[in-house]
Motif scaffolding. Structure first.
Motif, PDB file in Angstrom:
ATOM      1  N   ALA A 159       0.651  -1.067  -0.061  1.00  0.00           N
ATOM      2  CA  ALA A 159       0.065  -0.008   0.020  1.00  0.00           C
ATOM      3  C   ALA A 159       0.893   1.317   0.079  1.00  0.00           C
ATOM      4  O   ALA A 159       0.399   2.312  -0.462  1.00  0.00           O
ATOM      5  N   ALA A 160       2.065   1.276   0.329  1.00  0.00           N
ATOM      6  CA  ALA A 160       2.797   2.477   0.518  1.00  0.00           C
ATOM      7  C   ALA A 160       3.760   2.433  -0.847  1.00  0.00           C
ATOM      8  O   ALA A 160       4.632   3.464  -0.857  1.00  0.00           O
ATOM      9  N   SER A 161       3.624   1.651  -1.819  1.00  0.00           N
ATOM     10  CA  SER A 161       4.438   1.776  -2.931  1.00  0.00           C
ATOM     11  C   SER A 161       3.524   1.811  -4.247  1.00  0.00           C
ATOM     12  O   SER A 161       2.192   1.707  -3.981  1.00  0.00           O
ATOM     13  N   ALA A 162       4.114   2.384  -5.340  1.00  0.00           N
ATOM     14  CA  ALA A 162       3.449   2.409  -6.696  1.00  0.00           C
ATOM     15  C   ALA A 162       3.857   1.518  -7.567  1.00  0.00           C
ATOM     16  O   ALA A 162       4.898   0.929  -7.316  1.00  0.00           O
ATOM     17  N   TYR A 163       3.068   1.131  -8.624  1.00  0.00           N
ATOM     18  CA  TYR A 163       3.466   0.064  -9.536  1.00  0.00           C
ATOM     19  C   TYR A 163       3.666   0.672 -11.066  1.00  0.00           C
ATOM     20  O   TYR A 163       2.705   1.404 -11.279  1.00  0.00           O
ATOM     21  N   ILE A 164       4.461   0.336 -11.864  1.00  0.00           N
ATOM     22  CA  ILE A 164       4.518   0.722 -13.112  1.00  0.00           C
ATOM     23  C   ILE A 164       4.626  -0.589 -13.945  1.00  0.00           C
ATOM     24  O   ILE A 164       5.552  -1.510 -13.711  1.00  0.00           O
ATOM     25  N   ALA A 165       3.694  -0.873 -14.877  1.00  0.00           N
ATOM     26  CA  ALA A 165       3.722  -2.154 -15.785  1.00  0.00           C
ATOM     27  C   ALA A 165       3.200  -1.954 -17.158  1.00  0.00           C
ATOM     28  O   ALA A 165       3.424  -0.891 -17.678  1.00  0.00           O
TER      29      ALA A 165
ATOM     30  N   VAL B  44       2.028   8.500 -10.012  1.00  0.00           N
ATOM     31  CA  VAL B  44       1.471   7.403  -9.644  1.00  0.00           C
ATOM     32  C   VAL B  44       1.273   7.454  -7.864  1.00  0.00           C
ATOM     33  O   VAL B  44       2.067   7.730  -7.307  1.00  0.00           O
ATOM     34  N   ALA B  45      -0.125   7.122  -7.762  1.00  0.00           N
ATOM     35  CA  ALA B  45      -0.396   7.328  -6.134  1.00  0.00           C
ATOM     36  C   ALA B  45      -0.114   5.934  -5.441  1.00  0.00           C
ATOM     37  O   ALA B  45       0.339   4.931  -6.013  1.00  0.00           O
ATOM     38  N   PRO B  46       0.143   6.099  -3.968  1.00  0.00           N
ATOM     39  CA  PRO B  46       0.475   4.965  -3.205  1.00  0.00           C
ATOM     40  C   PRO B  46      -0.736   4.009  -3.627  1.00  0.00           C
ATOM     41  O   PRO B  46      -1.677   4.128  -3.831  1.00  0.00           O
ATOM     42  N   GLY B  47      -0.391   2.526  -3.651  1.00  0.00           N
ATOM     43  CA  GLY B  47      -1.096   1.382  -4.098  1.00  0.00           C
ATOM     44  C   GLY B  47      -1.669   1.330  -5.205  1.00  0.00           C
ATOM     45  O   GLY B  47      -2.472   0.519  -5.912  1.00  0.00           O
TER      46      GLY B  47
ATOM     47  N   LEU C 181      -4.324  -8.204 -14.321  1.00  0.00           N
ATOM     48  CA  LEU C 181      -4.764  -9.110 -13.085  1.00  0.00           C
ATOM     49  C   LEU C 181      -4.695 -10.662 -13.308  1.00  0.00           C
ATOM     50  O   LEU C 181      -4.753 -11.043 -12.355  1.00  0.00           O
ATOM     51  N   LYS C 182      -4.759 -11.154 -14.780  1.00  0.00           N
ATOM     52  CA  LYS C 182      -4.590 -12.563 -14.912  1.00  0.00           C
ATOM     53  C   LYS C 182      -2.947 -12.638 -14.555  1.00  0.00           C
ATOM     54  O   LYS C 182      -2.627 -13.748 -14.114  1.00  0.00           O
ATOM     55  N   ALA C 183      -2.041 -11.724 -14.768  1.00  0.00           N
ATOM     56  CA  ALA C 183      -0.482 -12.140 -14.346  1.00  0.00           C
ATOM     57  C   ALA C 183      -0.371 -11.745 -12.725  1.00  0.00           C
ATOM     58  O   ALA C 183       0.479 -12.283 -12.219  1.00  0.00           O
ATOM     59  N   TYR C 184      -1.120 -10.821 -12.231  1.00  0.00           N
ATOM     60  CA  TYR C 184      -0.859 -10.246 -10.795  1.00  0.00           C
ATOM     61  C   TYR C 184      -2.418 -10.412 -10.316  1.00  0.00           C
ATOM     62  O   TYR C 184      -3.078  -9.363  -9.773  1.00  0.00           O
ATOM     63  N   PRO C 185      -2.770 -11.600  -9.733  1.00  0.00           N
ATOM     64  CA  PRO C 185      -4.125 -11.790  -9.338  1.00  0.00           C
ATOM     65  C   PRO C 185      -4.471 -10.909  -8.028  1.00  0.00           C
ATOM     66  O   PRO C 185      -5.641 -10.716  -7.493  1.00  0.00           O
ATOM     67  N   GLY C 186      -3.342 -10.934  -7.154  1.00  0.00           N
ATOM     68  CA  GLY C 186      -3.483 -10.226  -5.913  1.00  0.00           C
ATOM     69  C   GLY C 186      -3.666  -8.614  -5.913  1.00  0.00           C
ATOM     70  O   GLY C 186      -4.180  -8.173  -4.813  1.00  0.00           O
ATOM     71  N   PHE C 187      -3.839  -7.976  -7.356  1.00  0.00           N
ATOM     72  CA  PHE C 187      -4.132  -6.678  -7.319  1.00  0.00           C
ATOM     73  C   PHE C 187      -5.341  -6.168  -7.659  1.00  0.00           C
ATOM     74  O   PHE C 187      -5.650  -5.228  -8.268  1.00  0.00           O
ATOM     75  N   GLN C 188      -6.464  -7.096  -7.322  1.00  0.00           N
ATOM     76  CA  GLN C 188      -7.647  -6.767  -7.930  1.00  0.00           C
ATOM     77  C   GLN C 188      -8.126  -5.540  -7.368  1.00  0.00           C
ATOM     78  O   GLN C 188      -9.135  -4.717  -8.094  1.00  0.00           O
ATOM     79  N   SER C 189      -7.894  -5.040  -6.385  1.00  0.00           N
ATOM     80  CA  SER C 189      -8.508  -4.058  -5.447  1.00  0.00           C
ATOM     81  C   SER C 189      -7.772  -2.474  -5.794  1.00  0.00           C
ATOM     82  O   SER C 189      -8.092  -1.579  -5.410  1.00  0.00           O
ATOM     83  N   GLN C 190      -6.499  -2.856  -6.691  1.00  0.00           N
ATOM     84  CA  GLN C 190      -5.678  -1.635  -6.715  1.00  0.00           C
ATOM     85  C   GLN C 190      -6.076  -0.722  -7.872  1.00  0.00           C
ATOM     86  O   GLN C 190      -6.720  -1.140  -9.094  1.00  0.00           O
ATOM     87  N   SER C 191      -6.022   0.594  -7.909  1.00  0.00           N
ATOM     88  CA  SER C 191      -6.272   1.541  -8.674  1.00  0.00           C
ATOM     89  C   SER C 191      -5.482   1.282 -10.009  1.00  0.00           C
ATOM     90  O   SER C 191      -4.439   0.934  -9.975  1.00  0.00           O
ATOM     91  N   PHE C 192      -6.049   1.210 -11.225  1.00  0.00           N
ATOM     92  CA  PHE C 192      -5.268   0.969 -12.644  1.00  0.00           C
ATOM     93  C   PHE C 192      -5.682   2.005 -13.635  1.00  0.00           C
ATOM     94  O   PHE C 192      -6.710   2.393 -13.805  1.00  0.00           O
ATOM     95  N   ALA C 193      -4.618   2.488 -14.206  1.00  0.00           N
ATOM     96  CA  ALA C 193      -4.891   3.735 -15.220  1.00  0.00           C
ATOM     97  C   ALA C 193      -3.801   3.143 -16.528  1.00  0.00           C
ATOM     98  O   ALA C 193      -2.943   2.709 -16.082  1.00  0.00           O
ATOM     99  N   CYS C 194      -4.357   3.224 -17.662  1.00  0.00           N
ATOM    100  CA  CYS C 194      -3.657   2.716 -18.610  1.00  0.00           C
ATOM    101  C   CYS C 194      -3.074   4.180 -19.600  1.00  0.00           C
ATOM    102  O   CYS C 194      -3.874   4.872 -19.686  1.00  0.00           O
ATOM    103  N   LYS C 195      -1.908   4.202 -19.671  1.00  0.00           N
ATOM    104  CA  LYS C 195      -1.325   5.360 -20.478  1.00  0.00           C
ATOM    105  C   LYS C 195      -1.540   5.214 -22.008  1.00  0.00           C
ATOM    106  O   LYS C 195      -1.725   6.331 -22.456  1.00  0.00           O
TER     107      LYS C 195
END
Length: 208
Positions: free
Chosen positions: A35-41, A125-128, A166-180
């Motif tokens: 929750a304290a980190s952000a992710y780029i994918a 990129v916001a936390p989480g 989410l297929k690759a990272y099923p644990g991230f179902q609740s995370q905010s997601f934005a596509c660039k």
């Protein structure tokens, strides 16, 4: 985004040899979000010709984080629409360059500026949360002693991008997601022409 590299006959050996680490570790598929980190994918299709990465530069600190374009392995293999993510401190970033690097030692070999205006535009990129850069293909062609690298975006919608992520990272179902660089997000940026002013309808003729 195209790069030409002139190399001797043992070009691939150069792409596997020494230097300093610059590549961020890929988030494991079974990981739980921090929750304290952000992710780029992103999702990447790549032939086994070496290491490639996007450079995400933090606008406030100047720190650079390298997102490998596909699994980062000592001896790269072909990948097809492979989703990978890296963990970064929350903040404002820009994708400034793409690089080739030595897959054994992670040494940066070549770098090229990002010329796609949408991809290079700064983002927060916001936390989480997850910022998904889009789907890309990396192609390599050889002509004599030259190698030509090309990174091209592929057509994908935000909904399909999120499903793939989410297929690759099923644990991230609740995370905010934005596509660039997804079709719908790019089209949403295009200014729409103002609607033409309509003339008042003429009064109906009197019935005689």
């Amino acid at each position: 985004m195209i790069r030409q590299l002139r190399l001797p006959a043992l070009a691939l050996a150069v792409l596997l040899a020494s230097g300093c680490a610059v590549i961020q570790p890929v988030v494991p598929a079974a990981a739980a979000p921090d929750a304290a980190s952000a992710y780029i994918a992103g999702a990447f299709t790549r032939v086994s010709s070496g290491g490639f990465a996007f450079i995400a530069r933090n606008a406030d600190t100047g720190e650079e984080y390298a997102l490998p374009l596909g699994a980062d392995t000592p001896f790269p293999t072909d990948v097809e629409n492979q989703v990978v993510a890296i963990k970064v401190p929350p903040g404002r970033y820009a994708i400034t360059q793409w690089i080739t690097y030595a897959t054994l030692t992670k040494e940066r070999i070549t770098k090229s500026n990002i010329t796609n205006a949408v991809l290079s535009e700064p983002f927060t990129v916001a936390p989480g949360s997850v910022t998904y850069l889009g789907n890309y293909s990396v192609t390599t062609t050889r002509a004599g002693t030259s190698m030509h690298f090309r990174i091209s975006p592929k057509v994908v919608t935000s909904a399909d991008a999120r499903t793939g992520f989410l297929k690759a990272y099923p644990g991230f179902q609740s995370q905010s997601f934005a596509c660039k660089l997804c079709v719908d997000t790019v089209l949403a940026r295009v200014p729409r022409p103002a609607a033409a002013a309509s003339s008042p309808a003429p009064a109906p003729s009197a019935v005689k």
